[in-house]
Design an enzyme around this catalytic site. Structure first.
Site, PDB file in Angstrom:
ATOM      1  N   LYS A 179       0.857  -1.189   0.000  1.00 42.41           N
ATOM      2  CA  LYS A 179       0.000   0.000   0.000  1.00 42.41           C
ATOM      3  C   LYS A 179       0.895   1.241   0.000  1.00 42.41           C
ATOM      4  O   LYS A 179       1.487   1.593   1.008  1.00 42.41           O
ATOM      5  CB  LYS A 179      -0.902  -0.014   1.241  1.00 42.41           C
ATOM      6  CG  LYS A 179      -2.209   0.734   1.074  1.00 42.41           C
ATOM      7  CD  LYS A 179      -2.095   2.249   0.961  1.00 42.41           C
ATOM      8  CE  LYS A 179      -2.003   2.936   2.301  1.00 42.41           C
ATOM      9  NZ  LYS A 179      -1.949   4.411   2.180  1.00 42.41           N
ATOM     10  N   GLY A 186       6.600   4.390   8.649  1.00 37.12           N
ATOM     11  CA  GLY A 186       5.799   5.598   8.790  1.00 37.12           C
ATOM     12  C   GLY A 186       5.954   6.181  10.182  1.00 37.12           C
ATOM     13  O   GLY A 186       6.995   5.991  10.819  1.00 37.12           O
ATOM     14  N   SER A 187       4.938   6.858  10.636  1.00 42.34           N
ATOM     15  CA  SER A 187       5.054   7.546  11.926  1.00 42.34           C
ATOM     16  C   SER A 187       4.940   6.558  13.086  1.00 42.34           C
ATOM     17  O   SER A 187       4.365   5.481  12.966  1.00 42.34           O
ATOM     18  CB  SER A 187       3.963   8.603  12.054  1.00 42.34           C
ATOM     19  OG  SER A 187       2.716   7.964  12.244  1.00 42.34           O
ATOM     20  N   THR A 188       5.497   6.949  14.220  1.00 42.80           N
ATOM     21  CA  THR A 188       5.429   6.120  15.413  1.00 42.80           C
ATOM     22  C   THR A 188       3.981   5.943  15.858  1.00 42.80           C
ATOM     23  O   THR A 188       3.567   4.854  16.260  1.00 42.80           O
ATOM     24  CB  THR A 188       6.279   6.762  16.530  1.00 42.80           C
ATOM     25  OG1 THR A 188       7.658   6.679  16.136  1.00 42.80           O
ATOM     26  CG2 THR A 188       6.104   6.040  17.850  1.00 42.80           C
ATOM     27  N   GLU A 189       3.212   7.014  15.729  1.00 40.93           N
ATOM     28  CA  GLU A 189       1.817   6.954  16.138  1.00 40.93           C
ATOM     29  C   GLU A 189       1.066   5.858  15.373  1.00 40.93           C
ATOM     30  O   GLU A 189       0.392   5.008  15.957  1.00 40.93           O
ATOM     31  CB  GLU A 189       1.189   8.325  15.885  1.00 40.93           C
ATOM     32  CG  GLU A 189      -0.188   8.491  16.456  1.00 40.93           C
ATOM     33  CD  GLU A 189      -0.868   9.734  15.879  1.00 40.93           C
ATOM     34  OE1 GLU A 189      -0.162  10.610  15.339  1.00 40.93           O
ATOM     35  OE2 GLU A 189      -2.101   9.806  15.963  1.00 40.93           O
ATOM     36  N   GLY A 206       2.402   3.449  13.673  1.00 42.91           N
ATOM     37  CA  GLY A 206       3.064   2.178  13.941  1.00 42.91           C
ATOM     38  C   GLY A 206       2.478   1.492  15.162  1.00 42.91           C
ATOM     39  O   GLY A 206       2.250   0.281  15.169  1.00 42.91           O
ATOM     40  N   GLU A 216       9.284   0.455  10.985  1.00 43.16           N
ATOM     41  CA  GLU A 216      10.361   1.436  10.845  1.00 43.16           C
ATOM     42  C   GLU A 216       9.692   2.794  10.993  1.00 43.16           C
ATOM     43  O   GLU A 216       8.956   3.230  10.119  1.00 43.16           O
ATOM     44  CB  GLU A 216      11.048   1.261   9.481  1.00 43.16           C
ATOM     45  CG  GLU A 216      12.453   1.807   9.463  1.00 43.16           C
ATOM     46  CD  GLU A 216      12.480   3.262   9.073  1.00 43.16           C
ATOM     47  OE1 GLU A 216      12.372   4.106   9.992  1.00 43.16           O
ATOM     48  OE2 GLU A 216      12.603   3.552   7.880  1.00 43.16           O
ATOM     49  N   CYS A 228      13.166   9.904   7.995  1.00 36.18           N
ATOM     50  CA  CYS A 228      12.965   9.484   9.384  1.00 36.18           C
ATOM     51  C   CYS A 228      14.273   9.501  10.157  1.00 36.18           C
ATOM     52  O   CYS A 228      14.293   9.719  11.353  1.00 36.18           O
ATOM     53  CB  CYS A 228      12.339   8.107   9.424  1.00 36.18           C
ATOM     54  SG  CYS A 228      13.092   6.955   8.286  1.00 36.18           S
ATOM     55  N   GLU A 255       9.503  14.919  16.153  1.00 38.09           N
ATOM     56  CA  GLU A 255       9.926  14.777  14.765  1.00 38.09           C
ATOM     57  C   GLU A 255       9.159  15.769  13.900  1.00 38.09           C
ATOM     58  O   GLU A 255       7.933  15.772  13.857  1.00 38.09           O
ATOM     59  CB  GLU A 255       9.650  13.347  14.287  1.00 38.09           C
ATOM     60  CG  GLU A 255      10.107  13.115  12.867  1.00 38.09           C
ATOM     61  CD  GLU A 255       9.963  11.668  12.436  1.00 38.09           C
ATOM     62  OE1 GLU A 255       8.920  11.066  12.720  1.00 38.09           O
ATOM     63  OE2 GLU A 255      10.901  11.150  11.799  1.00 38.09           O
TER      64      GLU A 255
END
Lengths: 504, 302, 264
Positions: free
Chosen positions: A211, A263-266, A268, A283, A317, A414
């Site tokens: 995706k 992508g973002s930690t959120e 993730g 990641e 990142c 970030e």
């Protein structure tokens, strides 16, 4: 702290803190080159493109689509299918079927040969991919041409060779493919991230549903054409375009055995919480410390700093977004950095001289601007290049803040833009403490001419990639991935195979 | 050394080479290209340093120096000359005579060029006599032996004495970077030369390979920048040897402009030491004017 | 009149000391009362583990190997006692446990060479990757002595410090083994062993932001901690049959990759 003020245009002398003047360089005419645009007619973008499922381009089940624009001009490039849960389901089923009927039965060496083919076709069509990547994502053509596309081809080539050598990769431990991988990739390196995901997954015998990000779906769809050209069996790779909900549907699909997300930690964390698959690699975000000691090769460190934060508009990142400078060299370094950002060319991503392209999307630009505001509000001193920015499109001048406290938001969160937070330290211990004082742990930089200091520092830094006397270097053979909330699992190198294998 | 801390700032080979390579990625087109080519012509030290040099050869070269573009191009770009001619001391007088009435300077190599392996008095006499013969600029070689022995003081003192011997003549100090090893040494030698009174620092004699390279020149430009920031003095730079094509010259100008900025974009502070470069610049200018790729047959070789 | 026996009261291992639960609670078991650890015991154990970690990971690999081997010696010396405690088949289990310790002792200075790589990047850079411990590992143990050791030995061999929640039914074995640890050369805080009810303590371990990884006995347990453990992205490792010892160690290692230019 620095007394450096942004030098006034045209003056060769700036006021010194004690009233004297001190020498200054002028860069008003420097790096002002006549336009040198790369021709874009090599690319034909279809007005409307479907998902790539089971070897064919298909409309979404509901017939929905969305526009993708050129962030440098805000012009619509084309429409792509908007993926629904049903589309994802169709893709997962196709991947499952291909896994069971074809891909898992194929001799490993044959799998490898498909990947070699893909790599070579990417090289043949390199210019097309580079131009399209810059059109859709806003990154400078110099980077898409010299970094993204060649590295993507190299990644397929590297993992192609692993396909029939997996028995050697894990020294006595046995391995087996996992099955169907659901892979969700970000908009900062659209083609390269697709390669990072697909190449190791396919080499290890898995099938994939990919995706791409909603702002940058085009090179993934062009890659689908390459897969067709390479005669990759239908269903081995499926690509479903769409927004976050499409990604969520994929990540939590029960037919998926493995989820790989960048992508973002959120997001993730949301994925980890909802994934049905037992195998997961993430990641995520970063806030890398780039530590500069007074004994380093200073002019080269400035290049490393610039490459660390302004590469790809700072949409990286692992960007070196926190600069930790030894106090005794701070002013000298800032002077050089100030000079250097005046020669960074911001503008048309397709111009071969552009150093900093367009911010990927309107919403990302708004995020960056909020952080610029926050930095100023926190009392940090803002410094920006004096170049004028284009009127249309999404742009941000290369920026750095001095006088930043560890507690400031711009030092902790970030930003994902060309914004650097400069802080100082006095001793190596303090540098380590500040570097590690973050929830992230993706990458770090060290600049010193002293070998033993490099080893001491790198052994104490909680980060997955440490660049010593360099920054933002990538290679298919080099494992990449984070500590702490920057995620887990490695991509690249022999380590990257483990993400797609059941290892005993 | 007064600026010991600056001198000792290390140079990283790989990074400096990567940076130098980045300049070569700049794409210089249309108006920028013409502007750059003309500037490059005006920065040339048109050079002949051969044992077989004769008065005739030098006279012909001086003619080229006065009118480096040829008649056709000169019509649209009037008044363009090279910055200087560069010859052996024996030919200074000829050059002087040939260039009378023009703005072109006469530079001469001295101090026992190219090796410099002569007693100091001989080298100083060389300088005094060459200045007396009319040289506007002296290109000296440093004592590489002393430098490599670590005897910085000798290198420094000798340059000071040469500078004194120069009187009014401008002094270019040749580091002979192809002989002195690492970039760190190039940086150190640059500082020694600048602190000792060099008006210009110059990469090479042209007699040793490698001669000028982009990374070496970058290290020297960065030394000039640090010296300027520390002292306010603008030192000139002259890469010499091996620069043959317009493309290379433009790369150097990009590097110069993005490293030292607008103030250095003048023949007063930057020179190319070259013999073949002017012809290629001329051909590229003609290409820009006519849209045709050019043939050497149509451009005088002097 | 026969002499009145002195029954042992069992303690837990936190920060190198044998202690009772701060909650003052116990669970009655056949064989004695065992400590029923609390949220605060978890907190204290994690704090000790965190404090012990920098020193433990900084020791030489050779030294860590010797310390793990010393555990084997200490266990072997008390093997009769443990065999009796474990009941039927206890002798074999103790022997297996000692052998497991010896096996891992040998790994301490070798896994790095199996997991590390020099990476041939296509640039003039020297690039290498090597394993580093994750930090503080929380673990739930399976039954018996073997279950306990499998939860903690791969972690500490690889330079992590560990907080183990003993299996509910094996609390006495765990308490006895705590004494083995306490009297060996393992620095205080490197191994912490809590007894009581895993269902009560695991949520606190899962929630704790200073725990880097969790070793869990089965998939339902992983599901039970997923929501909380995700908050700081703990690495979750679920035991799997047939997994090699090297892979057990690797699953509790991060990989660090280093780049440096090669020039003069």
């Amino acid at each position: 702290m620095s007394k450096t003020k942004t030098t006034k245009t045209g003056s060769a002398q700036v006021p010194h803190e004690n009233g004297r003047t001190r020498p200054a360089l002028r860069f008003d005419r420097a790096a002002a080159y006549a336009p040198a645009p790369e021709a874009s007619d090599i690319v034909t973008i279809k007005a409307r493109q479907g998902h790539f499922i089971d070897g064919e381009f298909v409309e979404s089940a509901e017939g929905n689509s969305f526009e993708t624009i050129n962030p440098a001009t805000e012009e619509v490039l084309g429409e792509v299918a908007k993926g629904s849960a049903e589309d994802v389901d169709r893709a997962v089923k196709a991947a499952r079927k291909a896994y069971e009927k074809v891909w898992s039965k194929l001799p490993a060496a044959e799998r490898g040969k498909y990947l070699f083919r893909i790599s070579r076709i990417l090289q043949e069509r390199a210019r097309e991919f580079a131009v399209l990547e810059s059109l859709d994502g806003g990154k400078p053509i110099r980077e898409s041409r010299d970094v993204d596309v060649p590295l993507a081809a190299a990644h397929f080539f590297y993992y192609a060779g692993w396909a029939d050598k997996l028995d050697f990769a894990f020294g006595g431990r046995t391995t087996a493919p996992i099955g169907v991988a659901g892979q969700i990739i970000p908009w900062n390196f659209p083609l390269l991230m697709a390669a990072w995901k697909l190449a190791p997954a396919l080499a290890t015998g898995n099938t994939c549903v990919l995706k791409p990000a909603e702002t940058t779906p085009l090179t993934a769809l062009l890659l689908a054409e390459v897969l067709q050209q390479a005669d990759l069996p239908p269903g081995v790779v499926n690509i479903v375009t769409g927004f976050g909900d499409t990604g969520a549907a994929l990540a939590s699909h029960k037919g998926i055995d493995k989820v790989a997300f960048t992508g973002s930690t959120e997001v993730g964390k949301r994925i980890q919480r909802t994934a049905k698959a037992r195998h997961l690699t993430l990641e995520l975000g970063g806030k890398a410390a780039n530590i500069v000691f007074a004994d380093c090769a200073l002019d080269q460190a400035v290049e490393g700093i610039v490459n660390g934060i302004y590469f790809n508009q700072g949409h990286v990142c692992c960007a070196g977004s926190r600069l930790l400078v030894e106090e005794s060299v701070h002013d000298r370094l800032i002077q050089k950095l100030e000079d250097r950002i005046q020669t960074l060319i911001v503008g048309d991503p397709l111009d071969k001289n552009t150093d900093i392209g367009a911010i990927n999307s309107k919403s990302q630009l708004a995020t960056i601007q909020r952080y610029l505001q926050a930095g100023v509000e926190d009392g940090c001193e803002i410094h920006q290049s004096r170049r004028t920015l284009p009127k249309k499109g999404f742009w941000c001048a290369p920026t750095y803040f001095t006088g930043v406290a560890q507690s400031s938001r711009i030092a902790q969160e970030e930003i994902f833009g060309p914004v650097l937070a400069v802080m100082t330290f006095r001793t190596p211990e303090e540098a380590i403490e500040k570097a590690n004082n973050t929830m992230y742990g993706l990458s770090a930089g060290i600049w010193t001419d002293k070998g033993s200091k490099i080893f001491k520092m790198l052994s104490q830094m909680r980060a997955g990639v440490v660049w010593a006397n360099t920054f933002n270097k990538f290679d298919p053979a080099s494992p990449f991935g984070g500590y702490k909330e920057s995620g887990y699992g490695r991509e690249g190198g022999a380590h990257g195979l483990a993400a797609y294998l059941e290892v005993k | 050394m007064r600026h010991q801390r600056l001198v000792e700032t290390p140079v990283d080979q790989i990074n400096v080479e990567e940076r130098a390579a980045r300049f070569t990625k700049r794409s210089i087109k249309t108006t920028s290209k013409v502007e750059g080519l003309l500037l490059a012509v005006s920065m040339c030290d048109l050079t002949t340093l051969e044992g077989k040099d004769t008065e005739g050869k030098v006279r012909q070269m001086c003619q080229k120096a006065r009118n480096p573009l040829g008649a056709d191009l000169a019509a649209s770009h009037p008044g363009v000359t090279v910055a200087a001619v560069c010859v052996y001391p024996n030919l200074v007088e000829v050059a002087k005579r040939s260039l009378k009435g023009s703005q072109v300077k006469v530079a001469a190599v001295a101090t026992g060029f190219p090796s410099g392996q002569y007693p100091l008095e001989v080298r100083l006499d060389d300088v005094r006599q060459t200045v007396e013969l009319g040289a506007d600029e002296i290109d000296m070689v440093i004592n590489r032996g002393a430098l490599l022995e670590g005897d910085i003081k000798t290198v420094f003192d000798e340059i000071v004495q040469v500078k004194e011997a120069c009187g009014e003549a401008h002094l270019k100090v040749i580091l002979e970077t192809g002989e002195i090893g690492s970039y760190d040494t190039v940086r150190r030698a640059s500082f020694v030369a600048m602190e000792a009174g060099a008006d210009f620092i110059k990469t090479s004699t042209g007699k040793v390979q490698p001669a000028a390279t982009m990374p070496v020149a970058l290290v020297m430009l960065e030394a000039i920048r640090d010296f300027y920031y520390a002292t306010g003095k603008r030192i000139g730079m002259k890469p010499a040897g091996g620069i043959r094509t317009s493309k290379e010259a433009l790369h150097y100008l990009v590097m110069l402009s993005e490293t030292l900025g607008d103030d250095w974009m003048t023949p007063d502070l930057f020179r190319f030491g070259a013999s073949a470069l002017v012809n290629d610049l001329q051909m590229q200018l003609a290409k820009q004017a006519t849209g045709r790729y050019q043939s050497g047959d149509y451009f005088s070789l002097d | 009149m026969p002499r009145l026996a002195i029954p042992k009261t069992y303690k837990m291992l936190i920060g190198g000391a044998l202690v009772r639960s701060e909650s003052g609670r116990a669970i009655e078991m056949s064989g004695g009362n065992v400590c029923r650890s609390s949220r605060k015991d978890v907190r204290d154990a994690v704090k000790s583990a965190r404090a012990a970690w920098p020193g433990w990971q900084a020791r030489t690999a050779y030294n860590r190997g010797q310390i793990v081997y010393r555990l084997a010696e200490m266990l072997e010396a008390r093997s009769g006692e443990f065999a009796e405690l474990l009941g039927e088949g206890g002798g074999a289990e103790v022997a297996a446990s000692v052998d497991l310790l010896v096996h891992y002792a040998g790994w301490a200075d070798k896994y790095q060479q199996c997991l590390g790589t020099v990476n041939p990047v296509a640039m003039p850079y020297f690039n290498f990757s090597f394993p580093e411990p994750m930090g503080v590992v929380g673990a739930t143990a399976n039954r018996g002595l073997n279950g306990l050791l499998e939860a903690l030995v791969p972690a500490i061999t690889g330079g992590n410090t560990v907080v183990v929640l003993a299996d509910d039914g094996s609390a006495i074995v765990a308490s006895e083994f705590s004494e083995v640890v306490a009297t060996s050369d393992v620095p205080g805080g490197v191994v912490n062993i809590l007894t009581g009810l895993q269902s009560e303590t695991l949520p606190h371990l899962a929630k704790h932001m200073d725990v880097n990884a969790l070793v869990l006995t089965d998939e339902p347990q992983r599901q039970s901690v997923l929501e909380e453990a995700t908050e700081n992205l703990k690495r979750l490792v679920v035991s799997a049959p047939g997994r090699s010892s090297l892979e057990q160690i690797r699953l509790l290692q991060e990989t660090k990759t280093v780049w440096h230019p090669v020039g003069v």
